[in-house]
Write a protein that holds these residues in place. Structure first.
Motif, PDB file in Angstrom:
ATOM      1  N   TYR A 178       0.800  -1.092   0.114  1.00 48.16           N
ATOM      2  CA  TYR A 178       0.013   0.099   0.143  1.00 48.16           C
ATOM      3  C   TYR A 178       0.818   1.279  -0.061  1.00 48.16           C
ATOM      4  O   TYR A 178       0.616   2.116  -0.658  1.00 48.16           O
ATOM      5  CB  TYR A 178      -0.991   0.214   1.165  1.00 48.16           C
ATOM      6  CG  TYR A 178      -1.695   1.151   1.659  1.00 48.16           C
ATOM      7  CD1 TYR A 178      -2.620   1.903   0.470  1.00 48.16           C
ATOM      8  CD2 TYR A 178      -1.117   2.235   2.668  1.00 48.16           C
ATOM      9  CE1 TYR A 178      -3.150   3.067   0.695  1.00 48.16           C
ATOM     10  CE2 TYR A 178      -1.723   3.572   2.893  1.00 48.16           C
ATOM     11  CZ  TYR A 178      -2.686   3.841   1.824  1.00 48.16           C
ATOM     12  OH  TYR A 178      -3.384   5.018   2.223  1.00 48.16           O
ATOM     13  N   TRP A 207      -5.082  -2.600  -0.883  1.00 46.20           N
ATOM     14  CA  TRP A 207      -4.322  -3.095   0.024  1.00 46.20           C
ATOM     15  C   TRP A 207      -4.163  -2.624   1.533  1.00 46.20           C
ATOM     16  O   TRP A 207      -3.958  -3.217   2.520  1.00 46.20           O
ATOM     17  CB  TRP A 207      -2.915  -2.587  -0.720  1.00 46.20           C
ATOM     18  CG  TRP A 207      -2.531  -3.262  -1.829  1.00 46.20           C
ATOM     19  CD1 TRP A 207      -3.066  -3.140  -3.115  1.00 46.20           C
ATOM     20  CD2 TRP A 207      -1.875  -4.855  -1.954  1.00 46.20           C
ATOM     21  NE1 TRP A 207      -2.427  -4.040  -4.082  1.00 46.20           N
ATOM     22  CE2 TRP A 207      -1.836  -5.176  -3.270  1.00 46.20           C
ATOM     23  CE3 TRP A 207      -1.591  -5.558  -1.075  1.00 46.20           C
ATOM     24  CZ2 TRP A 207      -1.463  -6.369  -3.689  1.00 46.20           C
ATOM     25  CZ3 TRP A 207      -1.088  -6.759  -1.387  1.00 46.20           C
ATOM     26  CH2 TRP A 207      -1.046  -7.154  -2.756  1.00 46.20           C
ATOM     27  N   ASN A 208      -4.630  -1.138   1.667  1.00 46.52           N
ATOM     28  CA  ASN A 208      -4.668  -0.794   2.970  1.00 46.52           C
ATOM     29  C   ASN A 208      -5.740  -1.376   3.798  1.00 46.52           C
ATOM     30  O   ASN A 208      -5.684  -1.672   4.872  1.00 46.52           O
ATOM     31  CB  ASN A 208      -5.095   0.959   2.975  1.00 46.52           C
ATOM     32  CG  ASN A 208      -5.181   1.407   4.093  1.00 46.52           C
ATOM     33  OD1 ASN A 208      -4.124   1.185   5.029  1.00 46.52           O
ATOM     34  ND2 ASN A 208      -6.073   2.385   4.506  1.00 46.52           N
TER      35      ASN A 208
END
Length: 283
Positions: free
Chosen positions: A82, A117-118
């Motif tokens: 991320y 992704w976070n």
């Protein structure tokens, strides 16, 4: 003043702070501890140390040994990806718009492919913290383990007296996981994982492939169970958890009792943990 056996340096390898668990990517300044061959971030100091160690000369930095045996950090690889994507986007926008880049970044969001992704990292981190609290002499937990030869990783592995649990953390906020069954009499029975009304059966396929990899490592003597653990999902007040193709689908509080239950395999925990740690490196 620097403590004996410590050196402030710019890392040549990715590391993890041994005190707070923060990821320390290559290139950042950190404190290298020779005795334990681990690193810690500049914000953390050992008990009784009034100041962080002072910088050393660049020649000494280049000769320092790389840190080893860093502790597992849940969600570390997802968090790094991320940050990498976010930094790449910021660099691209600032290069294309030298004067307005900051304003553009402030008024726009990261693309969904980056935010995912976070979201994933948050889910792994939340579950990982609780699993670490459950760890004991009879329960060993591994996080973020790379599958050799691939870019894929296993989020969490719990080695317990009742067997090994391969746990994939998924964060689908306010979406409800459900089991849909079709067929069964005149045509084959088909089980489908639905999340928020969408077919997410590929998640099941992914975990089951991880289960087979772990089975190949530890052998048939220890049972291996796949788990899809949904975090912040819209679970019903009654019921909710289910099994699909021999795999558990549940939420964190439903998972924890499975891991701390008594069983007949106490001697397998350390041996299985050693095998898995050796075969599946940190991601």
């Amino acid at each position: 003043m620097p403590q004996s056996g410590e050196k402030r340096m710019r890392l040549r390898y990715d590391g993890v702070c041994r005190l707070c668990g923060a990821s320390l990517p290559a290139g950042v300044e950190a404190v290298y501890e020779r005795a334990t061959k681990t690193v810690r971030c500049l914000e953390c100091a050992p008990a009784g140390a009034p100041n962080a160690p002072e910088p050393s000369d660049s020649t000494a930095e280049s000769k320092a040994e790389p840190p080893t045996s860093a502790p597992d950090v849940a969600g570390a690889s997802a968090r790094r990806e991320y940050e990498r994507r976010k930094a790449k986007r910021e660099k691209r926008i600032r290069a294309k718009h030298p004067k307005l880049g900051g304003l553009i970044l402030a008024m726009s969001d990261d693309p969904q492919s980056t935010k995912a992704w976070n979201t994933g990292a948050i889910g792994e981190e939340q579950l990982g913290r609780r699993l670490d609290e459950l760890a004991s002499d009879s329960v060993r937990v591994l996080h973020d383990r790379r599958i050799p030869g691939t870019r894929a990783n296993i989020d969490h592995i719990a080695i317990t007296p009742t067997g090994i649990y391969v746990i994939d953390a998924k964060r689908y906020v306010n979406q409800r996981p459900a089991l849909r069954i079709e067929g069964g009499i005149l045509r084959p029975r088909v089980a489908t994982l639905m999340v928020g009304g969408r077919d997410r059966t590929k998640l099941v396929d992914g975990v089951l492939s991880q289960v087979e990899i772990v089975r190949d490592i530890v052998g048939d003597a220890v049972p291996v169970t796949g788990v899809l653990c949904f975090i912040d999902a819209d679970w019903p007040l009654l019921g909710g958890a289910f099994t699909i193709r021999g795999m558990e689908v549940l939420w964190p509080k439903k998972l924890y009792p499975l891991l701390v239950a008594s069983g007949d395999l106490p001697d397998s925990v350390d041996e299985a943990g050693v095998r898995l740690s050796a075969a599946l490196p940190q991601a």
